[in-house]
Design an enzyme around this catalytic site. Sequence first.
Site, PDB file in Angstrom:
ATOM      1  N   GLU A  42      -3.036   8.530   2.734  1.00 39.57           N
ATOM      2  CA  GLU A  42      -4.102   8.191   3.674  1.00 39.57           C
ATOM      3  C   GLU A  42      -4.561   6.761   3.470  1.00 39.57           C
ATOM      4  OE1 GLU A  42      -5.892   7.873   6.510  1.00 39.57           O
ATOM      5  OE2 GLU A  42      -5.818  10.050   6.366  1.00 39.57           O
TER       6      GLU A  42
ATOM      7  N   ASP B 198      -4.373   3.584   6.135  1.00 34.92           N
ATOM      8  CA  ASP B 198      -5.542   2.801   6.544  1.00 34.92           C
ATOM      9  C   ASP B 198      -5.310   1.306   6.355  1.00 34.92           C
ATOM     10  OD1 ASP B 198      -6.654   5.227   7.041  1.00 34.92           O
ATOM     11  OD2 ASP B 198      -8.176   5.135   5.478  1.00 34.92           O
TER      12      ASP B 198
ATOM     13  N   SER C  63      -6.967   9.546  11.720  1.00 40.15           N
ATOM     14  CA  SER C  63      -6.998   8.580  10.624  1.00 40.15           C
ATOM     15  C   SER C  63      -6.177   7.339  10.932  1.00 40.15           C
ATOM     16  CB  SER C  63      -6.487   9.220   9.329  1.00 40.15           C
ATOM     17  OG  SER C  63      -5.119   9.526   9.453  1.00 40.15           O
TER      18      SER C  63
END
Length: 642
Positions: free
Chosen positions: A290, A294, A560
């Site tokens: 994750e 990002d 996300s």
Amino acid sequence: MFAKLHRTSLSLSLGLLLAGSSAGAMAANAVPAVDTGAAPANQMVHVTLVLKLRNQAALENFIKQTVTPGNPNYQQFLTTSQFAAQYGATDDAIARVQSVLKQQGISSEVLPSHLAIRTSGSLSQYNRLFQTSVHNYVSRENGHSFHKPTSSPQIPSAIADVVDVASGLSNELTYRPHHISSSAFTSLGTQLPKTHALASSTGGSNGNPTATGVPGEYTVGDVANFYDINPLYKHGVVGKGSTVAIVTLSNFYPADAETYWSDIGLATKPNRITQVHVDGGGAIDGGSGETSIDVEQSGGIAPFANILVYDAPNAGNGYVDAFAQAVSDNIADSISTSWGLPEIFNFAALNVAGASNTDTSDAGDLRAFHAIFLEAAAQGQSLFAASGDSGAYDTVRDLGAGTAPGDYTAPLTVDSPASDPFITAAGGTTTPYSYAFGTGPTESISQESVWGWDYIQNYFNTYIGPNVINLFSVGGGGGVSVYWHKPFYQDFTSGVRRSEPKQSLVYNDPSAGPTTLLQLPSHFSGRNVPDVALNADPETGYIYVSTYDGGLNAGEGGTSFVAPQLNGITALLRQSTGHRIGLWNPQIYAIQNFFGYGRFSAFNSVRAGDNWFYYGAPHYNPGAGIGSLDVTNLDVFLRSGF
């Protein structure tokens, strides 16, 4: 450029989709955990005291003024010291709190914003301070071990007028990263061959040279093609002079981002990633991918922006501390996060022993985040949060849903911190593509649509067999907060909804039968999420690089991806306009309300699809917000002062 990956199979195993709450442990009132006794008195913990704001109404009014063209305070953002002087706790109030802490032997550190005090001490010291007893527990559902107070902590009367929230006495709840994979339906026992055909002409050589044009293998170059970013690049707008920050709960390998950018052929500013390990930092673990996403997405959209990565442990006060640090440092012009959990998990009904099942007061960190987000807005820092990947039913990814013993119902719910009115909630869409599974025919999505996998569910039910697999409720998070009231910027927005009636979280106790844990308010005029949406469906998803996840990954999606993309877009807008953008929401709703959709609009209406409850529409909808972006047009509006 990456070699083509040619995926041949769909989506997520049922076990991954509907597994128990390893990433969002349910509060004890749901399935009572086993109390294993008092936690060791000498155990050291960290607790953050979030202080009450001074003149909060004046602060909120000031924030409105900073994003209202023509107002004398337009774009007149505060420094951290100015915020502390005007809206933070006074020196006398802080001294009083520190005196109380010192009497208990608890050490303290005051953030420069005067908004929070980080403390460290033993559990025995905190037990005395807050008149409670912290015990250890083991979850009956998944064996998760944690500690939390046996009774609601009481802020000492001597400082109750100063301290608003004590975050960190419990480490029960952990947050979930909002990305989701498109791999193989292992519960089917077989793979389902799939073919893709691009149903638009925006990829590869037709636009950005770093794009692939292949659904499931998209890059930041494809994002630039979809949402009209390329004209900014052609004018040299690449994020120079901007700084983006990522708030995350896992550590990562910075070299992964460099590999991603290099392998798609993207030129970037060298040595631009700085890591800030808050409270010791996060672990290299299942959330590391994750963090890689990002950084790769935000830094790929704005290839010459600086990047700060604030990582903290995924427990206790880690998330609050990471946000508080990123905002108090006030270096980043924009900040995004891709972690969250259902808003209702913060409610007293699920956290406080003896609380009524209608008690939706905050017994978690909603108020803590809110104070931090207000500071960010006053300082001109734009904030973005993923709205979740469980459609309109946010608890399903954490708790599952069903009617058998041990199952929970699935009320309409939204995700936090995205539901806070002072952060921009990033929703998800599906961009045009064609698909076929198994021996079924090829079908197409011909226009950008609200992301919800019921379109695949319907395909399976028709061509493979009904109820062979359950995809409920994978899709872009959206709906109505039942804690935060409708904010001023949604007052005149067509399509904004109230909460639905008859929504309850019920646990089907194997021994006692159905037990209502929480009754949600009906017809509550709450904050609607998301605000805007971009492509997030894994079927029209992306590639990313994560050493922890095995290197190159394809068929990845989730909101996300959207939150850091908006973060990177903000860095471009910051360079183009010459100033921080500030809180997006009042500005984008005003632009949309006044100018609508059309050739020169900053927004594309998302009129098709649904997130299992809320449908696309030619106006705001709680599936895709006010729509997806035309970034070049948005830049024109912002530079002109609209």
